[in-house]
Design an enzyme around this catalytic site. Structure first.
Site, PDB file in Angstrom:
ATOM      1  N   LYS A  33       0.860  -1.208   0.000  1.00  0.00           N
ATOM      2  CA  LYS A  33       0.000   0.000   0.000  1.00  0.00           C
ATOM      3  C   LYS A  33       0.883   1.240   0.000  1.00  0.00           C
ATOM      4  O   LYS A  33       2.048   1.199   0.388  1.00  0.00           O
ATOM      5  CB  LYS A  33      -0.927   0.037   1.216  1.00  0.00           C
ATOM      6  CG  LYS A  33      -0.265   0.032   2.608  1.00  0.00           C
ATOM      7  CD  LYS A  33       0.214   1.364   3.125  1.00  0.00           C
ATOM      8  CE  LYS A  33       0.817   1.261   4.527  1.00  0.00           C
ATOM      9  NZ  LYS A  33       1.574   2.437   4.965  1.00  0.00           N
ATOM     10  N   PRO A  86       9.597  -4.167  -0.227  1.00  0.00           N
ATOM     11  CA  PRO A  86      10.704  -3.815   0.658  1.00  0.00           C
ATOM     12  C   PRO A  86      10.243  -3.677   2.119  1.00  0.00           C
ATOM     13  O   PRO A  86       9.102  -3.288   2.381  1.00  0.00           O
ATOM     14  CB  PRO A  86      11.187  -2.469   0.121  1.00  0.00           C
ATOM     15  CG  PRO A  86      10.648  -2.359  -1.253  1.00  0.00           C
ATOM     16  CD  PRO A  86       9.391  -3.170  -1.290  1.00  0.00           C
ATOM     17  N   ALA A 122       9.626   0.136   4.855  1.00  0.00           N
ATOM     18  CA  ALA A 122       9.468   1.091   3.757  1.00  0.00           C
ATOM     19  C   ALA A 122       8.202   1.930   3.878  1.00  0.00           C
ATOM     20  O   ALA A 122       7.998   2.851   3.095  1.00  0.00           O
ATOM     21  CB  ALA A 122       9.437   0.330   2.430  1.00  0.00           C
ATOM     22  N   GLY A 123       7.313   1.573   4.824  1.00  0.00           N
ATOM     23  CA  GLY A 123       6.015   2.268   4.894  1.00  0.00           C
ATOM     24  C   GLY A 123       5.072   1.782   3.806  1.00  0.00           C
ATOM     25  O   GLY A 123       4.089   2.444   3.473  1.00  0.00           O
ATOM     26  N   GLY A 146       4.148  -4.091   3.901  1.00  0.00           N
ATOM     27  CA  GLY A 146       4.412  -5.478   3.467  1.00  0.00           C
ATOM     28  C   GLY A 146       4.077  -6.514   4.533  1.00  0.00           C
ATOM     29  O   GLY A 146       3.344  -7.468   4.255  1.00  0.00           O
ATOM     30  N   GLY A 147       4.581  -6.334   5.738  1.00  0.00           N
ATOM     31  CA  GLY A 147       4.332  -7.305   6.818  1.00  0.00           C
ATOM     32  C   GLY A 147       2.854  -7.374   7.155  1.00  0.00           C
ATOM     33  O   GLY A 147       2.301  -8.462   7.379  1.00  0.00           O
ATOM     34  N   ASP A 157      -2.305  -1.551  10.747  1.00  0.00           N
ATOM     35  CA  ASP A 157      -2.505  -1.499   9.289  1.00  0.00           C
ATOM     36  C   ASP A 157      -3.084  -2.800   8.722  1.00  0.00           C
ATOM     37  O   ASP A 157      -3.438  -2.843   7.549  1.00  0.00           O
ATOM     38  CB  ASP A 157      -1.168  -1.246   8.564  1.00  0.00           C
ATOM     39  CG  ASP A 157      -0.718   0.197   8.684  1.00  0.00           C
ATOM     40  OD1 ASP A 157      -1.494   1.014   9.209  1.00  0.00           O
ATOM     41  OD2 ASP A 157       0.408   0.499   8.249  1.00  0.00           O
TER      42      ASP A 157
HETATM   43  O1  C5P Z   1      -0.032  -1.139  15.306  1.00  0.00           O
HETATM   44  P1  C5P Z   1       1.394  -1.361  14.982  1.00  0.00           P
HETATM   45  O2  C5P Z   1       2.030  -2.416  15.844  1.00  0.00           O
HETATM   46  O3  C5P Z   1       1.643  -1.613  13.551  1.00  0.00           O
HETATM   47  O4  C5P Z   1       2.138  -0.004  15.306  1.00  0.00           O
HETATM   48  C1  C5P Z   1       3.527   0.094  15.416  1.00  0.00           C
HETATM   49  C2  C5P Z   1       3.870   1.260  16.304  1.00  0.00           C
HETATM   50  O5  C5P Z   1       3.552   2.493  15.656  1.00  0.00           O
HETATM   51  C3  C5P Z   1       3.065   1.302  17.607  1.00  0.00           C
HETATM   52  O6  C5P Z   1       3.713   0.573  18.613  1.00  0.00           O
HETATM   53  C4  C5P Z   1       3.022   2.773  17.925  1.00  0.00           C
HETATM   54  O7  C5P Z   1       4.233   3.152  18.548  1.00  0.00           O
HETATM   55  C5  C5P Z   1       2.994   3.424  16.580  1.00  0.00           C
HETATM   56  N1  C5P Z   1       1.633   3.789  16.148  1.00  0.00           N
HETATM   57  C6  C5P Z   1       1.016   4.898  16.717  1.00  0.00           C
HETATM   58  N2  C5P Z   1      -0.236   5.241  16.304  1.00  0.00           N
HETATM   59  C7  C5P Z   1      -0.863   4.542  15.329  1.00  0.00           C
HETATM   60  C8  C5P Z   1      -0.253   3.418  14.735  1.00  0.00           C
HETATM   61  C9  C5P Z   1       1.002   3.070  15.162  1.00  0.00           C
HETATM   62  O8  C5P Z   1       1.578   5.562  17.591  1.00  0.00           O
HETATM   63  N3  C5P Z   1      -2.073   4.940  14.942  1.00  0.00           N
END
Ligand code: C5P
Length: 292
Positions: A18, A101, A104-105, A108-109, A143
């Site tokens: 995405k 990648p 990368a934002g 993928g995971g 995500d």
């Molecule tokens: O939800 P996920 O584990 O993918 O998020 C990774 C990290 O990104 C979270 O531990 C948090 O620090 C940050 N995050 C956030 N606010 C969001 C999504 C992610 O602060 N809406």
């Protein structure tokens, strides 16, 4: 898309990447997450996932040795979540061909995890609704829910509340990955929220998206995380400046980075810019279309 092989109990799936066309942060929550509003768009850069039933356990096999195949992998977490929820005691062997990648934002995971949930639902005929799968996905990562239905989605909350958006046009993008892994949590931790500053309005963006005009859409792309990503990784600024000189309708960092993308009017423009970037910089370049 899920392909089921009925001779052996096996399914094959594409897990699409995405990009975030729009991302605004509304504030910090008491649980430490950030409240956001983002428009995510699947693109046709994908990992291949094949899930085969096994006697017991969760075995992940990957063609890329840098990818963990233990319980750190979101695929593993998704399979564990699905098996605990459904009570199924059989095991799975999941093979992953990685193209998206990492760090990368590009999600993928998260996409691999969502494909695992969709795939296991097919493999075992469990018949969970997409609402149930989205709910499971939310326990794996913010995500992951978007990728259960994919395509184009408006995501709110911490990202896990997804509403589909119908988009008529197919858009073409050049994705540029500067061989840099960015940790999402690090970007959020370093985000300086000045909530008195003008907040971008997602409704204006959605209006531009519905007009199906790449030039207008390019001007309204927005990502609140971009400033922090560039502040922490100044090399991204150089790359962004280089991309700013190309004939894109708009350029932006995807999610928390490190990949950037440029929006093009036509596929042939994207191919030309992609070839040029391949010659002049060491980043990985992909020409992709939006998934509809
Ligand atoms: O939800 P996920 O584990 O993918 O998020 C990774 C990290 O990104 C979270 O531990 C948090 O620090 C940050 N995050 C956030 N606010 C969001 C999504 C992610 O602060 N809406």
């Amino acid at each position: 898309m899920v392909i089921k092989d009925s001779r052996v109990n096996r399914v094959s799936l594409k897990a699409y990447a995405k990009i975030n066309l729009f991302l605004e942060i509304l504030g910090k929550r008491e649980d430490g997450y950030h409240e956001l509003v983002t428009v995510m768009q699947e693109i046709d850069l994908f990992d291949d996932i094949e899930i085969q039933e096994a006697d017991s356990g969760i075995l992940i096999v990957c063609d890329d040795n840098d990818i963990p195949t233990n319980n750190d992998n979101l695929i593993w977490k998704a399979a564990r979540c699905f098996m605990d929820r459904s009570g199924i005691k059989n095991g799975v062997r999941i093979s992953l061909k990685k193209r998206i990648p990492v760090g990368a934002g590009l999600g993928g995971g998260s996409s691999d995890a969502a494909a695992t949930l969709n795939g296991l639902n097919q493999l075992w005929g469990t018949g969970y609704s997409s609402i149930e799968l989205v709910e499971m996905a939310g326990t794996i990562g913010s995500d992951v829910p978007f990728f259960i239905n994919g395509k184009t989605g408006l995501c709110t909350g911490r990202g896990e509340i997804v509403s589909p958006i119908s988009v008529n046009n197919e858009y073409v993008y050049v994705i540029i990955y500067p061989n840099l892994k960015i940790n999402t949590a690090n970007i959020y931790q370093n985000l300086k929220l000045d909530l008195t500053k003008d907040m971008k309005d997602v409704n204006f963006f959605l209006n531009q998206l519905s007009k199906t005009n790449a030039a207008d859409l390019g001007k309204s792309l927005y990502n609140r995380l971009e400033f922090t990503a560039i502040r922490l990784y100044p090399d991204l600024l150089k790359l962004r400046e280089l991309l700013g000189k190309q004939d894109f309708c708009g350029v932006q960092v995807s999610g928390s980075g490190s990949a950037l993308f440029g929006l093009c009017e036509r596929r042939c423009d994207a191919e030309v810019i992609g070839e040029k970037l391949n010659e002049i910089c060491s980043a990985k370049v992909f020409v992709v279309s939006s998934v509809k």
